[in-house]
Design a protein around this motif. Structure first.
Motif, PDB file in Angstrom:
ATOM      1  N   UNK A 113      15.326   4.821   9.308  1.00 41.20           N
ATOM      2  CA  UNK A 113      14.437   4.300   7.945  1.00 41.20           C
ATOM      3  C   UNK A 113      14.316   2.872   7.948  1.00 41.20           C
ATOM      4  N   UNK A 114      15.642   2.095   8.523  1.00 39.86           N
ATOM      5  CA  UNK A 114      15.811   0.494   8.482  1.00 39.86           C
ATOM      6  C   UNK A 114      15.003  -0.045   9.580  1.00 39.86           C
ATOM      7  N   UNK A 115      14.714   0.825  10.647  1.00 33.43           N
ATOM      8  CA  UNK A 115      14.125   0.231  11.878  1.00 33.43           C
ATOM      9  C   UNK A 115      12.488   0.726  11.626  1.00 33.43           C
ATOM     10  N   UNK A 116      12.132   1.314  10.502  1.00 33.40           N
ATOM     11  CA  UNK A 116      10.957   1.737  10.291  1.00 33.40           C
ATOM     12  C   UNK A 116      10.259   2.579  11.184  1.00 33.40           C
ATOM     13  N   UNK A 117      10.918   3.717  11.886  1.00 32.62           N
ATOM     14  CA  UNK A 117      10.739   4.705  12.794  1.00 32.62           C
ATOM     15  C   UNK A 117      11.098   5.828  12.312  1.00 32.62           C
ATOM     16  N   UNK A 118      11.392   6.132  11.009  1.00 32.16           N
ATOM     17  CA  UNK A 118      11.750   7.275  10.469  1.00 32.16           C
ATOM     18  C   UNK A 118      10.330   8.111  10.066  1.00 32.16           C
ATOM     19  N   UNK A 119      10.267   9.352  10.388  1.00 26.60           N
ATOM     20  CA  UNK A 119       9.025  10.059  10.148  1.00 26.60           C
ATOM     21  C   UNK A 119       9.314  11.347   9.293  1.00 26.60           C
ATOM     22  N   UNK A 120      10.506  11.923   9.496  1.00 24.67           N
ATOM     23  CA  UNK A 120      10.867  13.115   8.801  1.00 24.67           C
ATOM     24  C   UNK A 120      12.394  13.291   8.801  1.00 24.67           C
ATOM     25  N   UNK A 121      12.909  14.191   8.054  1.00 24.14           N
ATOM     26  CA  UNK A 121      14.228  14.834   8.244  1.00 24.14           C
ATOM     27  C   UNK A 121      14.611  15.540   9.336  1.00 24.14           C
ATOM     28  N   UNK A 122      15.480  15.468  10.267  1.00 20.34           N
ATOM     29  CA  UNK A 122      15.916  16.165  11.548  1.00 20.34           C
ATOM     30  C   UNK A 122      16.747  17.242  10.930  1.00 20.34           C
ATOM     31  N   UNK A 123      16.475  17.964   9.998  1.00 18.30           N
ATOM     32  CA  UNK A 123      17.152  19.205   9.725  1.00 18.30           C
ATOM     33  C   UNK A 123      16.403  20.576   9.476  1.00 18.30           C
ATOM     34  N   UNK A 124      16.966  21.571  10.089  1.00 15.53           N
ATOM     35  CA  UNK A 124      16.353  22.873   9.768  1.00 15.53           C
ATOM     36  C   UNK A 124      17.424  23.790   9.544  1.00 15.53           C
TER      37      UNK A 124
END
Length: 214
Positions: A113-124
């Motif tokens: 998120x800090x790098x602005x590359x976050x798209x979605x939670x990586x949790x299933x």
């Protein structure tokens, strides 16, 4: 899955273990049902991806929780696995170790998120035992765990229930669909590996007796 990845799975750039199984232990853990889930999910992920033969697609912690070597191994997998798979049960909710595993993935996602590359939670999340919605606490309740394509039998009894009732065909179908969900999340989230030392402060409070779970 995004169209540019095609039906053959993710591009070759993802060569990390896909799933980290986070589960609440019993004295016999991992039991036969958990081992079967791990084996089926691992086999399905190998078929759905281009992972190299030397990479274990799913990490299942089955060692005695003792010593620096074990902690180093656990941190390394938490730093590299693409998707956290919480195996939802009452034992998971009271486990301090499972809480730390969640926090480790959350920290990796905060870095993205800090790098602005976050798209979605990586949790299933995966339902292991029968649970009503009000029995599932946060943060697990904040992530969708019941999908229509997994069927009512899975939602009613969880994977443990399906195996205990001898519903092998339904179990196999559900695990295959979960594997597809894990691949989709891994490809879209692109969770980047991190330095395992980033988790040192999360592990420090758990320096208790050997094998301590809670």
């Amino acid at each position: 899955m995004p169209e540019n990845h095609g039906r053959g799975g993710p591009p070759p750039s993802i060569q990390q273990p896909y799933a980290f199984l986070s589960y609440g232990r019993t004295p016999q853990s991992p039991g036969g049902h958990m081992k079967r889930f791990h084996a089926k999910l691992s086999a399905d992920l190998m078929e759905l991806t281009d992972l190299g033969a030397g990479i274990d697609p799913v990490y299942l912690d089955s060692r005695t929780r003792l010593g620096a070597a074990w902690r180093s191994e656990l941190k390394d997998h938490l730093a590299r696995c693409q998707v956290l798979v919480p195996v939802l049960s009452r034992r998971l909710f009271i486990s301090k170790w499972c809480d730390v595993e969640w926090q480790c993935f959350e920290r990796r996602q905060q870095l993205q998120l800090a790098r602005r590359t976050f798209t979605r939670k990586a949790v299933v999340p995966v339902l292991w035992t029968p649970l009503s919605p009000d029995e599932i606490p946060r943060p697990y309740a904040d992530v969708q765990y019941a999908h229509d394509d997994l069927g009512h039998d899975y939602v009613d009894g969880g994977l443990f229930g399906l195996l205990s009732d001898g519903r092998d065909r339904t179990f196999n179908k559900v695990v295959y669909r979960l594997a597809r969900n894990i691949v989709e999340v891994a490809v879209s989230a692109r969770l980047e590996p991190c330095d395992p030392a980033l988790f040192d402060d999360l592990f420090d409070p758990l320096n208790g007796p050997a094998g301590e779970e809670h």
